[in-house]
Design an enzyme around this catalytic site. Structure first.
Site, PDB file in Angstrom:
ATOM      1  N   ASP A  93      -9.055  -3.647   5.362  1.00 48.93           N
ATOM      2  CA  ASP A  93     -10.389  -4.127   5.752  1.00 48.93           C
ATOM      3  C   ASP A  93     -10.271  -5.290   6.735  1.00 48.93           C
ATOM      4  OD1 ASP A  93      -9.349  -5.846   3.681  1.00 48.93           O
ATOM      5  OD2 ASP A  93     -11.328  -6.758   3.555  1.00 48.93           O
ATOM      6  N   THR A 133     -11.115   0.214  -3.627  1.00 50.60           N
ATOM      7  CA  THR A 133     -10.318  -0.933  -4.092  1.00 50.60           C
ATOM      8  C   THR A 133     -11.144  -2.201  -4.019  1.00 50.60           C
ATOM      9  OG1 THR A 133      -9.505  -1.544  -1.909  1.00 50.60           O
ATOM     10  CG2 THR A 133      -8.207   0.080  -3.136  1.00 50.60           C
ATOM     11  N   ARG A 134     -10.617  -3.238  -4.689  1.00 54.64           N
ATOM     12  CA  ARG A 134     -11.323  -4.526  -4.634  1.00 54.64           C
ATOM     13  C   ARG A 134     -11.326  -5.058  -3.208  1.00 54.64           C
ATOM     14  NH1 ARG A 134      -6.642  -8.156  -5.843  1.00 54.64           N
ATOM     15  NH2 ARG A 134      -5.044  -6.595  -6.233  1.00 54.64           N
ATOM     16  N   TYR A 135     -10.310  -4.683  -2.403  1.00 51.91           N
ATOM     17  CA  TYR A 135     -10.303  -5.134  -1.001  1.00 51.91           C
ATOM     18  C   TYR A 135     -11.456  -4.488  -0.243  1.00 51.91           C
ATOM     19  CZ  TYR A 135      -5.715  -7.027  -1.908  1.00 51.91           C
ATOM     20  OH  TYR A 135      -4.687  -7.753  -2.431  1.00 51.91           O
ATOM     21  N   LYS A 148      -2.017 -15.396  11.058  1.00 43.41           N
ATOM     22  CA  LYS A 148      -1.580 -16.305  12.134  1.00 43.41           C
ATOM     23  C   LYS A 148      -0.583 -15.596  13.054  1.00 43.41           C
ATOM     24  CE  LYS A 148      -2.187 -20.456   9.449  1.00 43.41           C
ATOM     25  NZ  LYS A 148      -1.581 -21.209   8.365  1.00 43.41           N
ATOM     26  N   ASP A 154      -0.373  -6.969   3.425  1.00 47.58           N
ATOM     27  CA  ASP A 154      -0.679  -8.392   3.692  1.00 47.58           C
ATOM     28  C   ASP A 154      -0.989  -8.577   5.176  1.00 47.58           C
ATOM     29  OD1 ASP A 154      -0.188  -9.589   1.057  1.00 47.58           O
ATOM     30  OD2 ASP A 154       1.870  -8.936   1.377  1.00 47.58           O
ATOM     31  N   ASP A 209      11.841  -5.641  -2.010  1.00 50.64           N
ATOM     32  CA  ASP A 209      11.379  -5.341  -0.662  1.00 50.64           C
ATOM     33  C   ASP A 209      11.750  -3.901  -0.308  1.00 50.64           C
ATOM     34  OD1 ASP A 209      11.327  -5.209   2.235  1.00 50.64           O
ATOM     35  OD2 ASP A 209      11.281  -7.393   2.226  1.00 50.64           O
ATOM     36  N   GLU A 242       7.280  -2.852  -5.100  1.00 50.38           N
ATOM     37  CA  GLU A 242       6.499  -4.086  -5.232  1.00 50.38           C
ATOM     38  C   GLU A 242       7.407  -5.193  -5.762  1.00 50.38           C
ATOM     39  OE1 GLU A 242       3.137  -5.141  -4.443  1.00 50.38           O
ATOM     40  OE2 GLU A 242       4.335  -6.892  -4.920  1.00 50.38           O
ATOM     41  N   GLU A 244       4.857   4.627  -2.261  1.00 55.18           N
ATOM     42  CA  GLU A 244       3.844   3.612  -1.937  1.00 55.18           C
ATOM     43  C   GLU A 244       4.522   2.263  -1.763  1.00 55.18           C
ATOM     44  OE1 GLU A 244       0.269   3.180  -4.340  1.00 55.18           O
ATOM     45  OE2 GLU A 244      -0.288   1.386  -3.199  1.00 55.18           O
TER      46      GLU A 244
END
Ligand SMILES: C[S@@+](CC[C@H](N)C(=O)[O-])C[C@H]1O[C@@H](n2cnc3c(N)ncnc32)[C@H](O)[C@@H]1O
Length: 230
Positions: free
Chosen positions: A171, A209-211, A139, A135, A113, A86, A61
Site C-alpha cells: 500500500d 491484510t491489516r496493511y 528514506k 518493508d 534472511d 521470517e 513466502e
C-alpha cells in the site's frame, strides 16, 4: 556463499516482547520438525525433500510477518509444500501457534534472511513466490535495504520454474513504483496485468491484510502485481 555478516540488513528486529506462553510452547513444539537447517557439508536442498509427504509443488513466502497469508494458503492447498521465511522471532512463534491450532504439516520455516537460504535451494524448484507488504524503507539512503533489488530478482529467477507466479503487494506508493519498475525491467519476469483492475483488485486466493485496511483508512490503495517467470 553469502555470509550473514557481509550483507546489508533488510529487516528491523529479530525479537520483540517476551513470547506469550501459548506462542512459546507452540514454537518449542513445531520448530524441531518444521525449521529448515542448512546441510553443513554445503550441499543443495531440493525443497520437495523438506516435507514428510510427496508435495505437488513448493511455494515460497518472503517475510511472512505473523503468517496470516501463509496459514491461509497452506490450509487451502494441503498438497502444496509451503516455505515461509521470517527472521522475526515473535512472527515465527505466531505462525507456529496457528500451525499447531490448524494441525498443518505442509509448512517449513526458514527463520532468517531469505538471501541466506536461496543459494542453497536447487534451481527451478519453486512454483510460486509471494512478497507481500515488504518493508518500504522510505528514506532514499535506505532503498538498498528493500527486498526487490536486481541481484535478488536474479536469485528469484534462478529458483522459479518457467511460468511460475511472482506476486507482490503493497500500500506504499513509492515502494510500488520501485518494485514495479525493477521487476518489469528484469528480463526474467513478465508482468501479467492487462488493465488497472488487475493491479487494483486483491487476488481471490488472498486474505485482506491489516496493511490494506490501514492504507485504505489513510487514503492509500493496496496494489497487487503479478509477474510470471520467463
Ligand atoms: C512489513 S512486514 C510484512 C509482513 C507480512 N508479509 C504481512 O503482509 O503482514 C515485512 C516482513 O518482512 C521481513 N523481512 C524483511 N527482510 C527480510 C528478508 N531478507 N528475509 C526474510 N524476511 C524478511 C521482516 O522481518 C518483516 O516481518
Amino acid at each position: 556463499m553469502i555470509n550473514e555478516d557481509e550483507i546489508i540488513r533488510y529487516y528491523g528486529r529479530r525479537r520483540g516482547k517476551a513470547l506469550r506462553p501459548d506462542r512459546q510452547s507452540a514454537y518449542d513444539e513445531i520448530t524441531p520438525w518444521a525449521r529448515i537447517a542448512l546441510p553443513e557439508d554445503g550441499s543443495m536442498i531440493d525443497p520437495r525433500t523438506l516435507f514428510d509427504f510427496p508435495v505437488k509443488e513448493v511455494w515460497l513466502e518472503i517475510g511472512f510477518g505473523n503468517g496470516e497469508q501463509l496459514i491461509h494458503q497452506a490450509t487451502h492447498n494441503p498438497d502444496i509444500g509451503m516455505i515461509g521465511c521470517e527472521p522475526f522471532m515473535n512472527g515465527v512463534a505466531g505462525l507456529c501457534r496457528d500451525m499447531r491450532d490448524h494441525k498443518l504439516r505442509n509448512i517449513r520455516i526458514w527463520q532468517d534472511d531469505v538471501r541466506l537460504l536461496m543459494p542453497r535451494l536447487t534451481e527451478k524448484s519453486i512454483s510460486r513466490l509471494f512478497l507481500l507488504n515488504s518493508d518500504p524503507w522510505p528514506k532514499t539512503r535506505h532503498h538498498r535495504r528493500r527486498v526487490v533489488q536486481t541481484e535478488n530478482l536474479d536469485a528469484f529467477h534462478r529458483l522459479l520454474k518457467p511460468g511460475a507466479e511472482f506476486r507482490l503487494s503493497s500500500d506504499v506508493p513509492s515502494l510500488n513504483a520501485w518494485q514495479l519498475e525493477k521487476t518489469f525491467l528484469h528480463p526474467g519476469f513478465e508482468w501479467l496485468a492487462n488493465c488497472a483492475a488487475d493491479w487494483r483488485t486483491r487476488p481471490a486466493d488472498m486474505l485482506g491484510t491489516r496493511y490494506q485496511a490501514k492504507g485504505l483508512v489513510q487514503g492509500r490503495e493496496t496494489m497487487f502485481f503479478n509477474f510470471k517467470a520467463r
